[in-house]
Design a protein around this motif. Structure first.
Motif, PDB file in Angstrom:
ATOM      1  N   UNK A   3       0.729  -1.246   0.087  1.00 31.51           N
ATOM      2  CA  UNK A   3       0.031   0.070  -0.103  1.00 31.51           C
ATOM      3  C   UNK A   3       0.893   1.308  -0.100  1.00 31.51           C
ATOM      4  N   UNK A   4       0.436   2.261  -0.849  1.00 26.60           N
ATOM      5  CA  UNK A   4       1.187   3.397  -0.788  1.00 26.60           C
ATOM      6  C   UNK A   4       0.113   4.678  -1.126  1.00 26.60           C
ATOM      7  N   UNK A   5       0.349   5.874  -0.633  1.00 29.83           N
ATOM      8  CA  UNK A   5      -0.448   6.869  -0.825  1.00 29.83           C
ATOM      9  C   UNK A   5       0.227   7.641  -1.972  1.00 29.83           C
ATOM     10  N   UNK A   6      -0.600   8.337  -2.925  1.00 32.45           N
ATOM     11  CA  UNK A   6      -0.186   9.263  -3.875  1.00 32.45           C
ATOM     12  C   UNK A   6      -1.244  10.357  -3.854  1.00 32.45           C
ATOM     13  N   UNK A   7      -0.781  11.365  -4.707  1.00 30.88           N
ATOM     14  CA  UNK A   7      -1.751  12.370  -5.129  1.00 30.88           C
ATOM     15  C   UNK A   7      -2.907  11.873  -5.840  1.00 30.88           C
ATOM     16  N   UNK A   8      -4.093  12.333  -5.738  1.00 30.08           N
ATOM     17  CA  UNK A   8      -5.330  11.723  -6.592  1.00 30.08           C
ATOM     18  C   UNK A   8      -5.322  12.561  -7.921  1.00 30.08           C
ATOM     19  N   UNK A   9      -5.498  11.624  -8.885  1.00 31.57           N
ATOM     20  CA  UNK A   9      -5.559  11.945 -10.512  1.00 31.57           C
ATOM     21  C   UNK A   9      -6.820  12.007 -10.746  1.00 31.57           C
ATOM     22  N   UNK A  10      -7.208  12.655 -11.636  1.00 38.06           N
ATOM     23  CA  UNK A  10      -8.646  12.809 -12.443  1.00 38.06           C
ATOM     24  C   UNK A  10      -9.077  11.278 -12.742  1.00 38.06           C
ATOM     25  N   UNK A  11      -8.487  10.421 -13.424  1.00 36.50           N
ATOM     26  CA  UNK A  11      -8.681   9.201 -13.675  1.00 36.50           C
ATOM     27  C   UNK A  11      -9.017   8.431 -12.561  1.00 36.50           C
ATOM     28  N   UNK A  12      -8.618   8.695 -11.361  1.00 38.64           N
ATOM     29  CA  UNK A  12      -9.065   7.605 -10.459  1.00 38.64           C
ATOM     30  C   UNK A  12     -10.548   7.714 -10.040  1.00 38.64           C
ATOM     31  N   UNK A  13     -11.347   8.910 -10.492  1.00 45.00           N
ATOM     32  CA  UNK A  13     -12.566   9.092  -9.880  1.00 45.00           C
ATOM     33  C   UNK A  13     -13.554   7.834 -10.693  1.00 45.00           C
ATOM     34  N   UNK A  14     -13.276   7.600 -11.825  1.00 45.38           N
ATOM     35  CA  UNK A  14     -14.075   6.095 -12.025  1.00 45.38           C
ATOM     36  C   UNK A  14     -13.953   5.021 -11.361  1.00 45.38           C
ATOM     37  N   UNK A  15     -13.172   4.790 -10.703  1.00 43.48           N
ATOM     38  CA  UNK A  15     -12.929   3.575  -9.621  1.00 43.48           C
ATOM     39  C   UNK A  15     -13.707   4.186  -8.345  1.00 43.48           C
TER      40      UNK A  15
END
Length: 172
Positions: A3-15
């Motif tokens: 597990x890692x944290x990264x900055x949110x990316x607009x493509x994440x929204x679908x999931x």
């Protein structure tokens, strides 16, 4: 798990929006922050563009390898950068009960303390969300009594919030 944290990316929204299987769950996640159900990826990205500035507020995505498994926001709730407030906490609904929620919250707390210099982390949670309350308590949060209870109108009901917080432990 890796597990890692990264900055949110607009493509994440679908999931992430696919995890909101009912309006009830969506309201527990965001209260009244979205006007309608279902929340679309476009809705989420519009909200992110409007409220996430990368300075006073951040959106983070938790990944397990290449899989998106969680999402959380941190923001400065007042003019005191020593406090970070968690919000919009959600994990992949197909992997609930595997410790992802506690991992996500714990990673966000560490990020707040180590990367953002916070000395306090807080959040609000609806009292009708016992699994989230348990998750936050297991990550070290405690209930903070308030003089006035924060409430929201959700699904023709009044939902009361529980305030929770923790302070950075100073090692001597």
């Amino acid at each position: 798990m890796s597990l890692t944290l990264r900055l949110y990316q607009p493509s994440d929204a679908t999931v992430i929006t696919s995890w909101l299987k009912s309006e009830y769950l969506m309201r527990q996640w965001c209260a009244d922050r979205y006007e309608h159900y279902p929340v679309t990826p476009e809705d989420m990205n519009r909200c992110s563009e409007r409220y996430i500035d990368g300075q006073r507020s951040r959106a983070l995505t938790m990944v397990d390898g290449c899989d998106i498994v969680g999402y959380i926001t941190l923001r400065i709730p007042a003019d005191d950068p020593a406090e970070q407030r968690l919000g919009f906490v959600i994990v992949d609904d197909s992997r609930r009960g595997c410790g992802l929620g506690k991992a996500l919250v714990s990673m966000a707390i560490k990020y707040a303390y180590e990367e953002l210099g916070a000395t306090k982390v807080s959040l609000g949670v609806f009292e009708n969300n016992p699994s989230a309350i348990h998750c936050y308590e297991s990550a070290g949060f405690h209930r903070i009594p308030l003089l006035e209870t924060e409430s929201y109108k959700c699904l023709d009901e009044t939902w009361n919030c529980i305030e929770m917080g923790q302070h950075k432990r100073i090692m001597k």
